[in-house]
Design a protein around this motif. Structure first.
Motif, PDB file in Angstrom:
ATOM      1  N   VAL A 113      50.828  18.354 116.686  1.00  0.00           N
ATOM      2  CA  VAL A 113      51.351  19.704 116.487  1.00  0.00           C
ATOM      3  C   VAL A 113      52.596  19.578 115.623  1.00  0.00           C
ATOM      4  N   THR A 114      52.526  20.058 114.384  1.00  0.00           N
ATOM      5  CA  THR A 114      53.614  19.872 113.436  1.00  0.00           C
ATOM      6  C   THR A 114      54.714  20.906 113.636  1.00  0.00           C
ATOM      7  N   LYS A 115      55.837  20.631 113.001  1.00  0.00           N
ATOM      8  CA  LYS A 115      56.983  21.533 113.080  1.00  0.00           C
ATOM      9  C   LYS A 115      56.651  22.910 112.529  1.00  0.00           C
ATOM     10  N   GLN A 116      55.812  22.954 111.489  1.00  0.00           N
ATOM     11  CA  GLN A 116      55.468  24.235 110.887  1.00  0.00           C
ATOM     12  C   GLN A 116      54.669  25.113 111.848  1.00  0.00           C
ATOM     13  N   VAL A 117      53.789  24.517 112.634  1.00  0.00           N
ATOM     14  CA  VAL A 117      53.045  25.276 113.632  1.00  0.00           C
ATOM     15  C   VAL A 117      54.001  25.874 114.658  1.00  0.00           C
TER      16      VAL A 117
END
Length: 779
Positions: free
Chosen positions: A143-147
């Motif tokens: 789960v990336t920072k952008q999500v």
């Protein structure tokens, strides 16, 4: 298992490959000011070849077939670059990258970069895996920072699980995260270290988080002891060497006010001393009156690069939470679930708050032994304190309308010390490439609980509640004259583990065989059963095959071992949990990893599982054995230039397969959910008069839900769950403004269980339609 290991060993030793002559690509990656760009991902597009840059800025790719290729260098915060290279047999091709990192150009890149960065090619270095996610014989979802930004998630308790197939957050007191996956609770890791403690650590705030990695299956044993269902690894923000900053402010429903500050840069001209500083403050109420969560956190990080071989990173985090009494978010009824409005509470306006303080320190030393081998030593220390009370009723009146409210002291001290030392690197034996990881990890944890003081404070008609009528003198008084270490019940657990893993690549890296083992010795101590020692060897065998540059299949078998503290009502010590996992999966990367997908089938068998004792309050019993089977599908990435998507589905079938009570065999395991499906789509306009405008829509669906606390297959089934969320955002230059609306269908959503000791139901309701407005400025 012996046959599987023997087959793997024979395969890796007997395959003889007539290797055609190949070439080598090596080079340097530096930033604009000449400093090494450590940890940059290097990828040979269209192949399974990839690596990460070491602390000297050096990388090397071996066994490359002759031909023309595109070499890609990427790293979070730095502009991705590609180069064309021509490989010839028997030659070493030298190349280099200089990544932009300073000046106005970088600031514009950071602001206008692809806002749908939902895909990560590599796991973080804290997982110690130098292999691309596509080629790892393991189901890892990142789960990336952008999500996290797009969904406006504040902490680990707020919907992070929607981004991973089969993960579900269970209702509980909000002083720690309780996440289930593949039929049981998963462990909490931070930067590759197991920080799971009883009632702690505090939920990580997303303002300090770079990404969250969900690792499925018991491969966590390479990092520490862990549940066979998996763990989640929170990767905190580290210095990048880029001088930049970000400030944000959020306002929302229920008097929500929140501000964050993220600063990143250098402390000296040489670029050897770097820093990262995150600060946040939050004040937030709830849909329930007299319920609040006020928070302050500060997280400074310092990194010093001694030379081209050695670096040290020191990270400190302080979290302070002031909340309403623990348990104020529960509703109670003797008639059934959802019998009360979403704003029902048992709290009163003049109750004393609960206070939580947590200090954590992480220190990591990294040293390059040579171009291929690295040594890492790291240490973590967490001290978590809680002083307050919890609310829980003693029962109902005969007419089932009046609740007898009560409160008890809930003071807690948790102290955790974790140390890890490991070596990893590559070597070759003939036509085989070995990626070796070996090390030792140690942990020593102690908990002190005081919940022994309690008292009632009045009745409440749950259908016609009247608040503000309870005088302060009616609340129970708690004796805190003694330190928590003196008056609390003490639990201690410690372990030492030794592990070795070899990933053997052959057939020009198309076939990868993983053989691993861990030996763990552990000690648990509690006042009821005394000191209990246990030890066990747990093996692992996996295989990953690249069908082509985008498609890989894998199989894996591994075991887990988790000692358990405590004893049952009769004083019998709990046996360690032992488990095994069999899994097969397929991974596919679409359009040069613009979006990725994975499908896995698994079976987990757990022995000596604990659940609540239905006959004795506050005690647990061991079920015997549970078996969980499932199918999981994940899809995430940039589907088109405008559309980004995250979607997942999981089917989970967890059942009790052995028990001393024959009537329990065949019932669902507590906390399992048959069907979980989630989706999140973001469409961002790029080439029109609406350029910069983004629209998002997200759904969550769960069916076949069971209660996690006690489940006997009868009255505890929970109804299906469906939630619809939406967001609209606008990005222009350095500003981003976003409005998120959650539960836009205004549904009554909840999770809970039946409480057999009091013969009533309890549940936590979510807020109905609510919103958050965020403004972010990057500089």
């Amino acid at each position: 298992m012996r046959r599987i290991l023997l087959m793997m060993i024979c395969l890796s030793m007997s395959i003889h490959v007539a290797m055609a002559q190949t070439g080598i690509i090596e080079g340097m990656v530096t930033t604009k000011d000449g400093n090494p760009a450590e940890f940059v991902n290097i990828w040979l597009v269209g192949t399974t070849k990839g690596t990460t840059v070491n602390s000297k800025g050096y990388f090397r790719l071996d066994d490359i077939k002759p031909g023309n290729y595109v070499l890609r260098a990427s790293f979070v915060g730095l502009e991705t670059q590609t180069k064309e290279v021509k490989v010839k047999a028997g030659e070493i091709i030298k190349t280099s990258f200089v990544l932009t990192e300073t000046g106005q150009e970088l600031k514009e890149v950071i602001v206008t970069a692809n806002p749908s960065k939902y895909v990560a090619d590599y796991p973080s270095i804290s997982l110690r895996l130098k292999t691309p996610v596509l080629n790892i014989p393991q189901n890892i979802q990142i789960v990336t920072k952008q999500v996290l930004r797009d969904q406006q998630i504040f902490d680990i308790l707020e919907g992070v699980t929607r981004n991973v197939s089969g993960a579900r957050r269970m209702e509980h007191w909000d002083n720690y995260a309780l996440i289930f996956m593949r039929g049981s609770q998963i462990a909490a890791y931070r930067n590759g270290m197991n920080v799971t403690m009883s009632w702690s650590p505090q939920p990580e705030d997303m303002g300090m988080v770079e990404r969250i990695e969900f690792v499925k299956g018991p491969a966590g044993f390479m990092l520490s002891n862990g549940e066979p269902s998996g763990f989640y690894n929170v990767v905190t923000k580290k210095p990048t060497g880029i001088t930049k900053g970000e400030a944000s402010m959020t306002v929302g429903s229920f008097n929500t006010y929140r501000t964050t500050l993220d600063l990143d840069g250098k402390l000296d001209r040489s670029g050897k001393l770097l820093y990262r500083l995150n600060i946040l403050g939050q004040a937030k109420d709830s849909q329930r009156p007299y319920e609040f969560n006020n928070r302050f956190s500060i997280a400074p990080v310092i990194k010093y690069q001694f030379d081209n071989k050695t670096s040290i990173t020191a990270e400190y985090t302080y979290n302070y939470n002031q909340t309403s009494p623990i348990g104020s978010n529960y509703s109670f009824s003797a008639k059934g679930y959802a019998d009360l409005p979403v704003d029902f509470t048992t709290a009163e306006p003049n109750m004393s708050p609960t206070k939580l303080n947590e200090h954590s320190a992480f220190v990591t030393l990294m040293h390059n032994l040579d171009d291929n081998w690295n040594f890492t030593g790291q240490f973590a220390y967490i001290l978590s304190r809680q002083e307050g009370q919890s609310l829980w009723p003693t029962g109902f009146s005969a007419d089932k309308d009046t609740l007898y409210r009560a409160a008890s002291i809930w003071d807690y001290l948790g102290e955790s010390k974790v140390g890890q030392f490991f070596i990893n690197g590559d070597l070759k034996t003939g036509a085989l490439r070995h990626r070796v990881l070996t090390g030792i990890d140690m942990s020593d944890k102690a908990y002190f609980h005081d919940w022994a003081q309690s008292g009632s404070f009045g009745k409440l008609n749950i259908y016609s509640p009247v608040y503000g009528q309870v005088p302060a003198s009616s609340y129970p008084e708690y004796d805190r004259r003694l330190n928590i270490r003196q008056r609390g019940v003490n639990y201690e657990e410690s372990y030492v583990g030794y592990y070795l893993q070899d990933e053997i690549a052959m057939l020009n890296d198309r076939l990868r065989v993983t053989l691993a083992g861990r030996y763990t010795t552990a000690t648990n101590t509690d006042p009821y059963s005394g000191k209990v020692d246990a030890s066990r060897f747990t093996p692992r065998a996996g295989l990953s095959l690249s069908i082509d540059k985008n498609l890989s299949i894998y199989v894996v078998y591994d075991q887990s071992f988790v000692p358990q503290a405590g004893s049952d009502y009769y004083g019998n010590s709990f046996k360690p949990v032992t488990g095994s996992n069999k899994e097969i999966g397929v991974k596919y990367d679409w359009f040069d990893s613009s979006w990725v997908s994975s499908l896995s089938l698994y079976q987990i068998v757990k022995n000596n599982v604990l659940t609540a004792d239905p006959e004795h309050t506050y005690f647990s019993v061991q079920l015997g054995q549970t078996t969980t089977k499932g199918i999981e599908f994940d899809l995430r990435g940039q589907i088109t230039q405008q559309l980004s998507m995250m979607a997942n589905y999981a089917y989970t079938d967890g059942k009790v397969t052995k028990d001393t009570d024959p009537n329990k065999v065949g019932i669902a395991t507590p906390g399992s959910t048959k069907h979980i499906a989630n989706a999140w789509l973001t469409y961002r306009f790029r080439d029109s008069s609406f350029k910069g405008l983004g629209i998002s829509l997200g759904t969550q669906y769960q069916a076949g839900r069971t209660a996690w606390y006690v489940f006997d297959g009868t009255s505890q089934l929970l109804p299906d769950y469906f939630r619809l969320d939406a967001a609209i955002s606008y990005q222009a230059h350095r500003f981003l403004i976003a409005l998120n609306i959650n539960n836009i269908t205004n549904r009554y959503l909840y999770s809970g269980a039946y409480y057999s000791y009091g013969d009533f139901y309890y549940w936590q309701s979510e807020p109905k339609m609510n919103s958050r407005l965020n403004i972010t400025y990057k500089f």
